[in-house]
Motif scaffolding. Structure first.
Motif, PDB file in Angstrom:
ATOM      1  N   PHE A   1     -12.285 -17.447  81.191  1.00  0.00           N
ATOM      2  CA  PHE A   1     -12.390 -16.098  80.655  1.00  0.00           C
ATOM      3  C   PHE A   1     -11.217 -15.303  81.199  1.00  0.00           C
ATOM      4  CE2 PHE A   1     -16.873 -17.421  80.850  1.00  0.00           C
ATOM      5  CZ  PHE A   1     -17.218 -17.233  79.529  1.00  0.00           C
ATOM      6  N   SER A   2     -10.646 -14.440  80.391  1.00  0.00           N
ATOM      7  CA  SER A   2      -9.566 -13.588  80.879  1.00  0.00           C
ATOM      8  C   SER A   2      -9.883 -12.144  80.524  1.00  0.00           C
ATOM      9  CB  SER A   2      -8.222 -13.996  80.281  1.00  0.00           C
ATOM     10  OG  SER A   2      -8.250 -13.854  78.882  1.00  0.00           O
ATOM     11  N   SER A   3      -9.424 -11.246  81.362  1.00  0.00           N
ATOM     12  CA  SER A   3      -9.642  -9.827  81.102  1.00  0.00           C
ATOM     13  C   SER A   3      -8.467  -9.038  81.656  1.00  0.00           C
ATOM     14  CB  SER A   3     -10.941  -9.355  81.742  1.00  0.00           C
ATOM     15  OG  SER A   3     -10.886  -9.521  83.137  1.00  0.00           O
ATOM     16  N   GLY A   4      -8.275  -7.865  81.120  1.00  0.00           N
ATOM     17  CA  GLY A   4      -7.190  -7.010  81.580  1.00  0.00           C
ATOM     18  C   GLY A   4      -6.031  -7.008  80.613  1.00  0.00           C
ATOM     19  N   PHE A   5      -5.273  -5.938  80.621  1.00  0.00           N
ATOM     20  CA  PHE A   5      -4.135  -5.827  79.720  1.00  0.00           C
ATOM     21  C   PHE A   5      -2.815  -5.992  80.458  1.00  0.00           C
ATOM     22  CE2 PHE A   5      -7.512  -3.423  77.597  1.00  0.00           C
ATOM     23  CZ  PHE A   5      -7.535  -4.090  76.388  1.00  0.00           C
ATOM     24  N   GLU A   6      -2.631  -5.247  81.534  1.00  0.00           N
ATOM     25  CA  GLU A   6      -1.366  -5.335  82.264  1.00  0.00           C
ATOM     26  C   GLU A   6      -1.343  -6.554  83.172  1.00  0.00           C
ATOM     27  OE1 GLU A   6      -0.787  -1.667  84.257  1.00  0.00           O
ATOM     28  OE2 GLU A   6      -0.788  -0.500  82.418  1.00  0.00           O
ATOM     29  N   THR A   7      -2.425  -6.776  83.879  1.00  0.00           N
ATOM     30  CA  THR A   7      -2.542  -7.970  84.711  1.00  0.00           C
ATOM     31  C   THR A   7      -3.731  -8.753  84.210  1.00  0.00           C
ATOM     32  OG1 THR A   7      -3.957  -6.837  86.303  1.00  0.00           O
ATOM     33  CG2 THR A   7      -1.595  -6.827  86.739  1.00  0.00           C
ATOM     34  N   VAL A   8      -3.574 -10.025  84.117  1.00  0.00           N
ATOM     35  CA  VAL A   8      -4.636 -10.869  83.576  1.00  0.00           C
ATOM     36  C   VAL A   8      -5.419 -11.483  84.724  1.00  0.00           C
ATOM     37  CG1 VAL A   8      -5.146 -12.888  82.177  1.00  0.00           C
ATOM     38  CG2 VAL A   8      -3.301 -11.360  81.513  1.00  0.00           C
ATOM     39  N   HIS A   9      -6.711 -11.287  84.686  1.00  0.00           N
ATOM     40  CA  HIS A   9      -7.609 -11.886  85.668  1.00  0.00           C
ATOM     41  C   HIS A   9      -8.316 -13.048  84.982  1.00  0.00           C
ATOM     42  CE1 HIS A   9     -10.248 -12.184  89.095  1.00  0.00           C
ATOM     43  NE2 HIS A   9     -11.281 -12.185  88.277  1.00  0.00           N
ATOM     44  N   VAL A  10      -8.109 -14.250  85.469  1.00  0.00           N
ATOM     45  CA  VAL A  10      -8.654 -15.445  84.847  1.00  0.00           C
ATOM     46  C   VAL A  10      -9.742 -16.027  85.736  1.00  0.00           C
ATOM     47  CG1 VAL A  10      -8.107 -17.760  84.022  1.00  0.00           C
ATOM     48  CG2 VAL A  10      -6.446 -15.927  83.742  1.00  0.00           C
ATOM     49  N   GLU A  11     -10.882 -16.334  85.130  1.00  0.00           N
ATOM     50  CA  GLU A  11     -11.987 -16.976  85.833  1.00  0.00           C
ATOM     51  C   GLU A  11     -12.398 -18.217  85.071  1.00  0.00           C
ATOM     52  OE1 GLU A  11     -15.431 -14.663  86.679  1.00  0.00           O
ATOM     53  OE2 GLU A  11     -14.260 -12.860  87.009  1.00  0.00           O
ATOM     54  N   ASP A  12     -12.717 -19.292  85.790  1.00  0.00           N
ATOM     55  CA  ASP A  12     -13.243 -20.487  85.143  1.00  0.00           C
ATOM     56  C   ASP A  12     -14.617 -20.195  84.575  1.00  0.00           C
ATOM     57  OD1 ASP A  12     -11.059 -22.049  85.693  1.00  0.00           O
ATOM     58  OD2 ASP A  12     -11.913 -22.937  87.491  1.00  0.00           O
ATOM     59  N   CYS A  13     -14.933 -20.837  83.480  1.00  0.00           N
ATOM     60  CA  CYS A  13     -16.238 -20.675  82.847  1.00  0.00           C
ATOM     61  C   CYS A  13     -17.289 -21.401  83.685  1.00  0.00           C
ATOM     62  CB  CYS A  13     -16.206 -21.242  81.434  1.00  0.00           C
ATOM     63  SG  CYS A  13     -17.777 -21.175  80.575  1.00  0.00           S
ATOM     64  N   ASN A  14     -18.371 -20.703  84.034  1.00  0.00           N
ATOM     65  CA  ASN A  14     -19.428 -21.312  84.835  1.00  0.00           C
ATOM     66  C   ASN A  14     -20.308 -22.257  84.026  1.00  0.00           C
ATOM     67  OD1 ASN A  14     -18.662 -19.992  87.161  1.00  0.00           O
ATOM     68  ND2 ASN A  14     -19.921 -18.212  86.703  1.00  0.00           N
ATOM     69  N   THR A  15     -20.351 -22.090  82.717  1.00  0.00           N
ATOM     70  CA  THR A  15     -21.197 -22.927  81.885  1.00  0.00           C
ATOM     71  C   THR A  15     -20.632 -24.336  81.748  1.00  0.00           C
ATOM     72  OG1 THR A  15     -21.838 -20.964  80.649  1.00  0.00           O
ATOM     73  CG2 THR A  15     -22.328 -23.092  79.644  1.00  0.00           C
ATOM     74  N   CYS A  16     -19.330 -24.452  81.498  1.00  0.00           N
ATOM     75  CA  CYS A  16     -18.718 -25.777  81.298  1.00  0.00           C
ATOM     76  C   CYS A  16     -17.911 -26.220  82.509  1.00  0.00           C
ATOM     77  CB  CYS A  16     -17.820 -25.755  80.074  1.00  0.00           C
ATOM     78  SG  CYS A  16     -16.375 -24.702  80.219  1.00  0.00           S
ATOM     79  N   LEU A  17     -17.916 -25.426  83.566  1.00  0.00           N
ATOM     80  CA  LEU A  17     -17.191 -25.726  84.805  1.00  0.00           C
ATOM     81  C   LEU A  17     -15.688 -25.884  84.590  1.00  0.00           C
ATOM     82  CD1 LEU A  17     -19.758 -28.252  86.276  1.00  0.00           C
ATOM     83  CD2 LEU A  17     -19.583 -25.797  86.722  1.00  0.00           C
ATOM     84  N   GLY A  18     -15.158 -25.139  83.595  1.00  0.00           N
ATOM     85  CA  GLY A  18     -13.722 -25.133  83.347  1.00  0.00           C
ATOM     86  C   GLY A  18     -13.214 -26.259  82.479  1.00  0.00           C
ATOM     87  N   THR A  19     -14.105 -27.095  81.939  1.00  0.00           N
ATOM     88  CA  THR A  19     -13.653 -28.215  81.101  1.00  0.00           C
ATOM     89  C   THR A  19     -13.478 -27.832  79.647  1.00  0.00           C
ATOM     90  OG1 THR A  19     -15.901 -28.964  80.649  1.00  0.00           O
ATOM     91  CG2 THR A  19     -14.808 -29.897  82.584  1.00  0.00           C
ATOM     92  N   GLY A  20     -14.245 -26.851  79.175  1.00  0.00           N
ATOM     93  CA  GLY A  20     -14.170 -26.459  77.772  1.00  0.00           C
ATOM     94  C   GLY A  20     -15.084 -27.264  76.869  1.00  0.00           C
ATOM     95  N   LYS A  21     -15.715 -28.287  77.423  1.00  0.00           N
ATOM     96  CA  LYS A  21     -16.614 -29.135  76.643  1.00  0.00           C
ATOM     97  C   LYS A  21     -18.059 -28.747  76.892  1.00  0.00           C
ATOM     98  CE  LYS A  21     -13.429 -32.952  76.747  1.00  0.00           C
ATOM     99  NZ  LYS A  21     -13.194 -34.318  77.114  1.00  0.00           N
TER     100      LYS A  21
END
Length: 58
Positions: free
Chosen positions: A33-53
């Motif tokens: 997940f990413s948020s912010g306009f000037e600086t991007v704060h990125v967090e791994d997804c807790n549901t898929c543990l960052g795999t995307g699957k």
């Protein structure tokens, strides 16, 4: 005025379609997940543990 139920139904349909495709329903397969306009704060997804699957329930 469109009822809020309409938007909830769209959200649920999108989650189900992503799950059928085999990608995470929460992050849409990105793995983060990413948020912010000037600086991007990125967090791994807790549901898929960052795999995307989609993780299947055992």
């Amino acid at each position: 005025m469109v009822p809020f139920i309409f938007f909830e139904n769209l959200k649920e349909k999108r989650r189900e379609k992503n799950f059928q495709r085999g990608i995470c329903a929460d992050c849409s397969g990105r793995g983060f997940f990413s948020s912010g306009f000037e600086t991007v704060h990125v967090e791994d997804c807790n549901t898929c543990l960052g795999t995307g699957k989609a993780l299947k329930d055992i």
